[in-house]
Motif scaffolding. Structure first.
Motif, mmCIF file in Angstrom:
data_model
loop_
_atom_site.group_PDB
_atom_site.id
_atom_site.type_symbol
_atom_site.label_atom_id
_atom_site.label_comp_id
_atom_site.label_asym_id
_atom_site.label_seq_id
_atom_site.Cartn_x
_atom_site.Cartn_y
_atom_site.Cartn_z
ATOM 1 N N HIS A 216 0.799 -1.226 0.000
ATOM 2 C CA HIS A 216 0.000 0.000 0.000
ATOM 3 C C HIS A 216 0.832 1.277 0.000
ATOM 4 O O HIS A 216 0.445 2.277 -0.627
ATOM 5 N N ASP A 217 1.949 1.283 0.714
ATOM 6 C CA ASP A 217 2.736 2.515 0.798
ATOM 7 C C ASP A 217 3.389 2.879 -0.532
ATOM 8 O O ASP A 217 3.883 3.999 -0.700
ATOM 9 N N HIS A 218 3.371 1.952 -1.508
ATOM 10 C CA HIS A 218 3.953 2.214 -2.826
ATOM 11 C C HIS A 218 2.901 2.401 -3.919
ATOM 12 O O HIS A 218 3.253 2.798 -5.027
ATOM 13 N N VAL A 219 1.640 2.125 -3.618
ATOM 14 C CA VAL A 219 0.619 2.181 -4.678
ATOM 15 C C VAL A 219 -0.650 2.939 -4.277
ATOM 16 O O VAL A 219 -1.598 2.998 -5.060
ATOM 17 N N ALA A 220 -0.681 3.527 -3.100
ATOM 18 C CA ALA A 220 -1.933 4.081 -2.573
ATOM 19 C C ALA A 220 -2.585 5.119 -3.477
ATOM 20 O O ALA A 220 -3.812 5.252 -3.490
ATOM 21 N N ASP A 221 -1.799 5.869 -4.250
ATOM 22 C CA ASP A 221 -2.363 6.940 -5.071
ATOM 23 C C ASP A 221 -2.518 6.572 -6.549
ATOM 24 O O ASP A 221 -2.805 7.445 -7.377
ATOM 25 N N VAL A 222 -2.357 5.299 -6.892
ATOM 26 C CA VAL A 222 -2.491 4.891 -8.296
ATOM 27 C C VAL A 222 -3.858 5.284 -8.854
ATOM 28 O O VAL A 222 -3.979 5.863 -9.947
ATOM 29 N N GLY A 223 -4.915 4.988 -8.122
ATOM 30 C CA GLY A 223 -6.256 5.295 -8.600
ATOM 31 C C GLY A 223 -6.474 6.782 -8.827
ATOM 32 O O GLY A 223 -7.194 7.187 -9.759
ATOM 33 N N VAL A 224 -5.828 7.618 -8.013
ATOM 34 C CA VAL A 224 -5.978 9.061 -8.162
ATOM 35 C C VAL A 224 -5.322 9.535 -9.466
ATOM 36 O O VAL A 224 -5.863 10.396 -10.167
ATOM 37 N N PHE A 225 -4.175 8.966 -9.808
ATOM 38 C CA PHE A 225 -3.534 9.309 -11.074
ATOM 39 C C PHE A 225 -4.353 8.808 -12.261
ATOM 40 O O PHE A 225 -4.389 9.446 -13.312
ATOM 41 N N GLN A 226 -5.004 7.688 -12.099
ATOM 42 C CA GLN A 226 -5.902 7.209 -13.162
ATOM 43 C C GLN A 226 -7.058 8.185 -13.364
ATOM 44 O O GLN A 226 -7.444 8.476 -14.504
ATOM 45 N N TYR A 227 -7.617 8.704 -12.280
ATOM 46 C CA TYR A 227 -8.680 9.704 -12.393
ATOM 47 C C TYR A 227 -8.172 10.971 -13.084
ATOM 48 O O TYR A 227 -8.885 11.581 -13.900
ATOM 49 N N ALA A 228 -6.945 11.394 -12.752
ATOM 50 C CA ALA A 228 -6.374 12.586 -13.381
ATOM 51 C C ALA A 228 -6.216 12.369 -14.884
ATOM 52 O O ALA A 228 -6.517 13.260 -15.688
ATOM 53 N N ALA A 229 -5.768 11.175 -15.269
ATOM 54 C CA ALA A 229 -5.634 10.856 -16.696
ATOM 55 C C ALA A 229 -7.003 10.814 -17.366
ATOM 56 O O ALA A 229 -7.172 11.278 -18.501
ATOM 57 N N TYR A 230 -7.996 10.269 -16.664
ATOM 58 C CA TYR A 230 -9.358 10.182 -17.192
ATOM 59 C C TYR A 230 -9.918 11.571 -17.516
ATOM 60 O O TYR A 230 -10.435 11.823 -18.613
ATOM 61 N N MET A 231 -9.782 12.483 -16.564
ATOM 62 C CA MET A 231 -10.306 13.833 -16.784
ATOM 63 C C MET A 231 -9.547 14.547 -17.893
ATOM 64 O O MET A 231 -10.137 15.291 -18.689
ATOM 65 N N ALA A 232 -8.225 14.314 -17.973
ATOM 66 C CA ALA A 232 -7.426 14.949 -19.020
ATOM 67 C C ALA A 232 -7.798 14.415 -20.403
ATOM 68 O O ALA A 232 -7.801 15.165 -21.386
ATOM 69 N N LEU A 233 -8.126 13.141 -20.484
ATOM 70 C CA LEU A 233 -8.572 12.576 -21.762
ATOM 71 C C LEU A 233 -9.934 13.155 -22.159
ATOM 72 O O LEU A 233 -10.175 13.450 -23.331
ATOM 73 N N LEU A 234 -10.806 13.340 -21.178
ATOM 74 C CA LEU A 234 -12.133 13.892 -21.458
ATOM 75 C C LEU A 234 -12.057 15.323 -21.984
ATOM 76 O O LEU A 234 -12.799 15.699 -22.894
ATOM 77 N N ASN A 235 -11.155 16.121 -21.388
ATOM 78 C CA ASN A 235 -11.110 17.529 -21.793
ATOM 79 C C ASN A 235 -10.085 17.813 -22.891
ATOM 80 O O ASN A 235 -9.873 18.962 -23.271
ATOM 81 N N GLY A 236 -9.439 16.741 -23.377
ATOM 82 C CA GLY A 236 -8.531 16.897 -24.507
ATOM 83 C C GLY A 236 -7.137 17.368 -24.168
ATOM 84 O O GLY A 236 -6.339 17.660 -25.071
ATOM 85 N N SER A 237 -6.791 17.420 -22.870
ATOM 86 C CA SER A 237 -5.450 17.863 -22.499
ATOM 87 C C SER A 237 -4.463 16.702 -22.368
ATOM 88 O O SER A 237 -3.309 16.893 -22.003
ATOM 89 N N ARG A 238 -4.937 15.514 -22.694
ATOM 90 C CA ARG A 238 -4.078 14.328 -22.746
ATOM 91 C C ARG A 238 -4.463 13.534 -23.987
ATOM 92 O O ARG A 238 -5.653 13.381 -24.278
ATOM 93 N N SER A 239 -3.452 13.005 -24.697
ATOM 94 C CA SER A 239 -3.736 12.355 -25.978
ATOM 95 C C SER A 239 -3.844 10.834 -25.901
ATOM 96 O O SER A 239 -4.347 10.197 -26.829
ATOM 97 N N GLY A 240 -3.355 10.231 -24.819
ATOM 98 C CA GLY A 240 -3.381 8.781 -24.739
ATOM 99 C C GLY A 240 -3.451 8.286 -23.314
ATOM 100 O O GLY A 240 -3.329 9.061 -22.358
ATOM 101 N N PRO A 241 -3.678 6.977 -23.134
ATOM 102 C CA PRO A 241 -3.832 6.420 -21.791
ATOM 103 C C PRO A 241 -2.540 6.473 -20.982
ATOM 104 O O PRO A 241 -1.448 6.643 -21.521
ATOM 105 N N LEU A 242 -2.700 6.325 -19.693
ATOM 106 C CA LEU A 242 -1.583 6.243 -18.764
ATOM 107 C C LEU A 242 -1.068 4.807 -18.754
ATOM 108 O O LEU A 242 -1.836 3.871 -18.559
ATOM 109 N N THR A 243 0.241 4.614 -18.989
ATOM 110 C CA THR A 243 0.831 3.281 -18.932
ATOM 111 C C THR A 243 1.357 3.025 -17.532
ATOM 112 O O THR A 243 2.058 3.866 -16.962
#
Length: 246
Positions: free
Chosen positions: A63-90
């Motif tokens: 947990h101490d190494h992955v706790a914020d993974v989901g939050v970064f996925q949400y950030a990528a999701y919103m960026a894809l929706l508004n066009g400020s990101r061109s591709g998925p997060l690897t």
């Protein structure tokens, strides 16, 4: 290559701090996150917006190494929706255990890629080679080079890690120092500051960076312990600590 420490504490963050997370950037502008602990998504704003992270490399799924993974996925999701990101997060990480490795995938927002012993990958202008550590997981560290400078990230690594898989004389060696030697318990798959220093001496590292500190101990106590066993440069990986290589 540039590295900025976002979080360095474990197993929980000190007030106003974060557990392990390191922002890595190369000269092409590729932005990677080494591990993604609690508080990393909040504090990374001091340097970049979370949506700018191109890929995350997870050493293992504690947990101490992955706790914020989901939050970064949400950030990528919103960026894809508004066009400020061109591709998925690897998100790179071990394929085992399968139930934990599933966190790398979220809808079509993030893509999972496996890492393993001796595997090489190229990200941006750099080549990464992975090695398994002596830690419950499995857990992997990695050696990264741009052909001029090199950095080794040891992730969580117990005393029986096979360091023969790591090239000698890295410019920077980042090792956990979860314990002071006097407080270490037998059988724990973590390093003391003394053990980290002895590994740095064995690998002939130019610069040892200690991390993974217990939040109720002054990090400089770990540095002081290590100095007795390693004559090279030693630093504490406190939030905002910055390295620029090559």
């Amino acid at each position: 290559m540039k590295l900025t420490v976002i979080g360095c504490y474990s197993p929980f963050p000190k007030a106003g701090e974060a557990t392990p997370g390191y922002l890595f950037e190369d000269h092409t502008g590729t932005k990677l996150l080494f591990d993604c602990g609690s508080g990393v998504a909040s504090h990374i704003h001091k340097w970049i917006n979370p949506k700018e992270v191109d890929a995350i490399i997870l050493s293992h799924y504690h947990h101490d190494h992955v706790a914020d993974v989901g939050v970064f996925q949400y950030a990528a999701y919103m960026a894809l929706l508004n066009g400020s990101r061109s591709g998925p997060l690897t998100i790179y990480g071990p394929s085992l255990p399968p139930d934990k490795a599933e966190i790398r995938t979220y809808k079509d927002i993030s893509v999972a890629k496996d890492i393993g012993q001796g595997q090489d990958i190229e990200l941006g202008s750099c080549r990464f080679r992975f090695f398994q550590t002596d830690h419950q997981g499995p857990c992997y560290g990695w050696h990264v080079t741009d052909g001029r400078s090199s950095l080794v990230y040891g992730a969580d690594s117990g005393p029986d890690t096979d360091w023969d898989h790591v090239p000698l004389r890295p410019d920077v060696l980042i090792l956990e120092s979860s314990f002071l030697e006097q407080n270490k318990r037998t059988g724990v798959k973590h390093l003391s500051a003394k053990e980290a220093a002895l590994i740095a001496a064995r690998l002939e590292a130019k610069h040892l960076v200690l991390t993974h500190f217990y939040p109720e101990v002054d990090p400089y106590q770990y540095v002081q312990e290590a100095k007795a066993f390693f004559s090279g440069k030693i630093s504490a990986a406190l939030m905002g600590f910055h390295l620029s290589l090559s």
